[in-house]
Design a protein around this motif. Structure first.
Motif, PDB file in Angstrom:
ATOM      1  N   PHE A  39       0.989  -1.217   0.109  1.00 11.18           N
ATOM      2  CA  PHE A  39      -0.093   0.075   0.119  1.00 11.18           C
ATOM      3  C   PHE A  39       0.759   1.182  -0.297  1.00 11.18           C
ATOM      4  O   PHE A  39       1.790   1.256   0.760  1.00 11.18           O
ATOM      5  N   GLY A  40       0.639   2.054  -0.978  1.00 11.00           N
ATOM      6  CA  GLY A  40       1.496   3.191  -0.958  1.00 11.00           C
ATOM      7  C   GLY A  40       0.689   4.698  -0.558  1.00 11.00           C
ATOM      8  O   GLY A  40      -0.520   4.793  -0.866  1.00 11.00           O
ATOM      9  N   LEU A  41       1.425   5.324   0.269  1.00 10.84           N
ATOM     10  CA  LEU A  41       0.850   6.574   0.769  1.00 10.84           C
ATOM     11  C   LEU A  41       1.402   7.792  -0.082  1.00 10.84           C
ATOM     12  O   LEU A  41       2.748   8.067   0.302  1.00 10.84           O
ATOM     13  N   ALA A 180      10.010  -5.806  -3.905  1.00 13.07           N
ATOM     14  CA  ALA A 180       9.152  -6.796  -4.777  1.00 13.07           C
ATOM     15  C   ALA A 180       9.153  -8.046  -4.334  1.00 13.07           C
ATOM     16  O   ALA A 180       8.317  -8.847  -4.042  1.00 13.07           O
ATOM     17  N   GLU A 181      10.638  -8.486  -3.854  1.00 15.23           N
ATOM     18  CA  GLU A 181      10.923  -9.681  -3.471  1.00 15.23           C
ATOM     19  C   GLU A 181       9.964 -10.139  -2.096  1.00 15.23           C
ATOM     20  O   GLU A 181       9.756 -11.267  -1.775  1.00 15.23           O
ATOM     21  N   LEU A 182      10.293  -8.832  -1.240  1.00 14.09           N
ATOM     22  CA  LEU A 182       9.626  -9.122   0.187  1.00 14.09           C
ATOM     23  C   LEU A 182       8.124  -9.322   0.078  1.00 14.09           C
ATOM     24  O   LEU A 182       7.609 -10.034   0.951  1.00 14.09           O
ATOM     25  N   LYS A 183       7.521  -8.577  -0.889  1.00 14.58           N
ATOM     26  CA  LYS A 183       5.929  -8.804  -1.120  1.00 14.58           C
ATOM     27  C   LYS A 183       5.713 -10.163  -1.663  1.00 14.58           C
ATOM     28  O   LYS A 183       4.914 -10.737  -1.247  1.00 14.58           O
ATOM     29  N   ALA A 184       6.607 -10.584  -2.385  1.00 20.10           N
ATOM     30  CA  ALA A 184       6.140 -12.085  -3.094  1.00 20.10           C
ATOM     31  C   ALA A 184       6.524 -13.014  -1.889  1.00 20.10           C
ATOM     32  O   ALA A 184       5.865 -14.058  -2.066  1.00 20.10           O
ATOM     33  N   SER A 185       7.189 -12.825  -1.013  1.00 26.56           N
ATOM     34  CA  SER A 185       7.495 -13.600   0.093  1.00 26.56           C
ATOM     35  C   SER A 185       6.230 -13.609   1.341  1.00 26.56           C
ATOM     36  O   SER A 185       6.365 -14.245   2.073  1.00 26.56           O
ATOM     37  N   GLY A 186       5.407 -12.528   0.684  1.00 30.87           N
ATOM     38  CA  GLY A 186       4.132 -12.599   1.721  1.00 30.87           C
ATOM     39  C   GLY A 186       3.888 -11.433   2.749  1.00 30.87           C
ATOM     40  O   GLY A 186       3.033 -11.218   3.640  1.00 30.87           O
ATOM     41  N   VAL A 187       5.202 -10.647   2.715  1.00 28.79           N
ATOM     42  CA  VAL A 187       5.289  -9.506   3.845  1.00 28.79           C
ATOM     43  C   VAL A 187       4.230  -8.419   3.420  1.00 28.79           C
ATOM     44  O   VAL A 187       3.994  -8.152   1.973  1.00 28.79           O
ATOM     45  N   ILE A 189       3.305  -4.572   3.186  1.00 34.97           N
ATOM     46  CA  ILE A 189       4.158  -3.311   3.173  1.00 34.97           C
ATOM     47  C   ILE A 189       3.339  -2.186   2.843  1.00 34.97           C
ATOM     48  O   ILE A 189       2.423  -2.085   2.126  1.00 34.97           O
ATOM     49  N   MET A 190       3.799  -1.156   3.731  1.00 34.98           N
ATOM     50  CA  MET A 190       3.062   0.019   3.656  1.00 34.98           C
ATOM     51  C   MET A 190       4.298   0.926   3.359  1.00 34.98           C
ATOM     52  O   MET A 190       5.046   1.279   4.109  1.00 34.98           O
ATOM     53  N   LEU A 191       4.118   1.998   2.500  1.00 35.13           N
ATOM     54  CA  LEU A 191       5.356   2.905   2.159  1.00 35.13           C
ATOM     55  C   LEU A 191       4.788   4.009   1.501  1.00 35.13           C
ATOM     56  O   LEU A 191       3.641   4.259   1.168  1.00 35.13           O
ATOM     57  N   THR A 192       5.616   5.189   2.157  1.00 31.67           N
ATOM     58  CA  THR A 192       5.344   6.546   1.615  1.00 31.67           C
ATOM     59  C   THR A 192       6.339   6.747   0.388  1.00 31.67           C
ATOM     60  O   THR A 192       7.471   6.215   0.530  1.00 31.67           O
ATOM     61  N   THR A 193       6.103   7.602  -0.405  1.00 30.43           N
ATOM     62  CA  THR A 193       7.002   8.138  -1.673  1.00 30.43           C
ATOM     63  C   THR A 193       6.629   9.463  -2.056  1.00 30.43           C
ATOM     64  O   THR A 193       5.464   9.500  -2.388  1.00 30.43           O
ATOM     65  N   HIS A 194       7.763   9.922  -2.767  1.00 29.06           N
ATOM     66  CA  HIS A 194       7.227  11.053  -3.496  1.00 29.06           C
ATOM     67  C   HIS A 194       7.527  10.639  -5.202  1.00 29.06           C
ATOM     68  O   HIS A 194       7.453  11.583  -5.857  1.00 29.06           O
ATOM     69  N   TYR A 195       8.078   9.353  -5.438  1.00 29.47           N
ATOM     70  CA  TYR A 195       8.628   9.301  -6.883  1.00 29.47           C
ATOM     71  C   TYR A 195       7.160   8.481  -7.278  1.00 29.47           C
ATOM     72  O   TYR A 195       6.701   7.290  -6.635  1.00 29.47           O
ATOM     73  N   LEU A 196       6.467   8.904  -8.152  1.00 26.56           N
ATOM     74  CA  LEU A 196       5.409   8.348  -8.864  1.00 26.56           C
ATOM     75  C   LEU A 196       5.519   7.256  -9.701  1.00 26.56           C
ATOM     76  O   LEU A 196       4.801   6.132  -9.577  1.00 26.56           O
ATOM     77  N   CYS A 203       3.088  -0.476  -6.342  1.00 24.12           N
ATOM     78  CA  CYS A 203       1.819  -0.412  -5.302  1.00 24.12           C
ATOM     79  C   CYS A 203       0.634  -1.257  -5.979  1.00 24.12           C
ATOM     80  O   CYS A 203       0.342  -1.007  -7.069  1.00 24.12           O
ATOM     81  N   ASP A 204      -0.140  -2.064  -5.044  1.00 27.26           N
ATOM     82  CA  ASP A 204      -1.482  -2.585  -5.278  1.00 27.26           C
ATOM     83  C   ASP A 204      -2.392  -1.647  -5.149  1.00 27.26           C
ATOM     84  O   ASP A 204      -3.272  -1.643  -5.784  1.00 27.26           O
ATOM     85  N   GLN A 205      -2.094  -0.890  -3.979  1.00 28.72           N
ATOM     86  CA  GLN A 205      -3.259  -0.002  -3.795  1.00 28.72           C
ATOM     87  C   GLN A 205      -2.387   1.427  -3.427  1.00 28.72           C
ATOM     88  O   GLN A 205      -1.463   1.183  -2.646  1.00 28.72           O
TER      89      GLN A 205
END
Ligand SMILES: Nc1ncnc2c1ncn2[C@@H]1O[C@H](COP(=O)(O)OP(=O)(O)OP(=O)(O)O)[C@@H](O)[C@H]1O
Length: 312
Positions: A39-41, A180-187, A189-196, A203-205
């Motif tokens: 999830f990206g904020l 992406a690897e961490l996500k694929a392993s089931g973690v 993740i929530m991140l913030t970013t200024h890079y679109l 991001c999935d959502q």
């Protein structure tokens, strides 16, 4: 189980100060992140992303509303929850006189089930900088060490506050791959970013915040779908026709047409050009991107505030 909610935020607000100095950095935030989702904020500077993350991580209390992470209250049940969380703050606070390896080993010592230090240094591409003191690391290297600290405890839920700020393009790509690897392993993740492009690629959502509230949310495709496409063409000698459902404005020697039905508008334009023997030079049609959506938000909402004459 995959799909179960891992992060649940309901009507959460975060206020700084009190009385006449009270300031709401976050107002009525609602979001759910399912297991294994990324999830990206996103949002303008000062939109309330870090303040939201801090409350969700249990580093500060919500003024109103509720937050659950893995079904627990992140403040009251911090002790139980903490081993499952990996947290990369916007500014890491590692001791400056330790080497990268010493810092990471020290951090690993606080985790119940840490990965081997050298394996994690390798994953963040810091093996050859492992004997360098933290104070001599470049900004990008320090950021990668912060990421190493966040993942060494094998978290179920990972919070990344601007994980790739200051990284060169190659390191950014490597970090995206690691995320992406961490996500694929089931973690989860929530991140913030200024890079679109980062949000688009990972991001999935996502939710876009502006002045403490969420103004757009959904998948990248959903967020972009609500936004009109743009057609640009050099101003022809003949006056352009009325194009149903489209808006036109002159921009220098070009005409910019915004439309929610790009295929129909483009067809109307091309048929008109053919009938009238007009060569459309510089014709450029493009669907909305996250960038166009993002840029329009600040414009649109700031304009709204000026019209209303009251702060949001
Ligand atoms: N401790 C604090 N006391 C008072 N105001 C604060 C505090 N921390 C943050 N703020 C204010 O709250 C608002 C939201 O800040 P926050 O850091 O959450 O935004 P952000 O979206 O993460 O911004 P950026 O993209 O610039 O990092 C800003 O106006 C900021 O000045």
């Amino acid at each position: 189980m995959k799909g179960d909610p891992v992060i649940e935020v309901e009507a959460m607000s975060r206020r700084y100060g009190s009385g006449k100095d009270a300031f709401y950095a976050v107002r009525d935030l609602e979001l759910t992140v399912a297991e294994g989702q990324l999830f990206g904020l996103l949002g303008t500077n000062g939109a309330g992303k870090t303040s939201s993350l801090e409350v969700i991580q249990g580093l500060s209390r919500a003024t109103d509303g509720s937050v659950r992470v893995l079904g627990m209250d992140p403040v009251r049940e911090r002790r139980e929850l903490r081993p499952s969380l990996g947290i990369m703050l916007q500014k890491g606070g590692l001791p400056q006189d330790f080497t990268a390896r010493e810092s990471l080993s020290m951090w690993a010592g606080t985790c119940s089930n840490p990965l081997p230090v050298d394996e994690v240094l390798e994953r963040v591409d810091m093996r050859d900088r492992s004997d360098t003191r933290v104070k001599f690391l470049s900004g990008g290297e320090a950021r990668r060490l912060d990421l190493a600290c966040a993942i060494i405890g094998q978290p179920l839920v990972l919070f990344l506050d601007e994980p790739t700020t200051g990284l060169d393009p190659e390191s950014r790509r490597n970090t995206w791959q690691l995320i992406a690897e961490l996500k694929a392993s089931g973690v989860t993740i929530m991140l913030t970013t200024h890079y679109l492009d980062e949000a688009e690629s990972l991001c999935d959502q996502l939710a876009i915040m502006h002045r403490g509230t969420v103004v757009r949310s959904g998948t990248v495709a959903e967020v972009v779908a609500d936004h009109p496409a743009q057609i640009k063409v050099r101003r022809p000698d003949l006056l352009l026709p009325n194009l149903p459902g489209a808006e036109m404005r002159v921009d220098g020697d070009s005409v910019v047409i915004t439309t929610a039905t790009v295929q129909e508008t483009l067809t109307d334009l091309l048929i008109w050009a053919q009938h009238n023997n007009v060569a459309l030079s510089g014709l450029d049609a493009r669907a909305a991107s996250l960038e166009t959506v993002f840029l329009s938000i600040a414009d649109q909402f700031d304009h709204h505030v000026k019209l209303e004459g009251a702060p949001v």
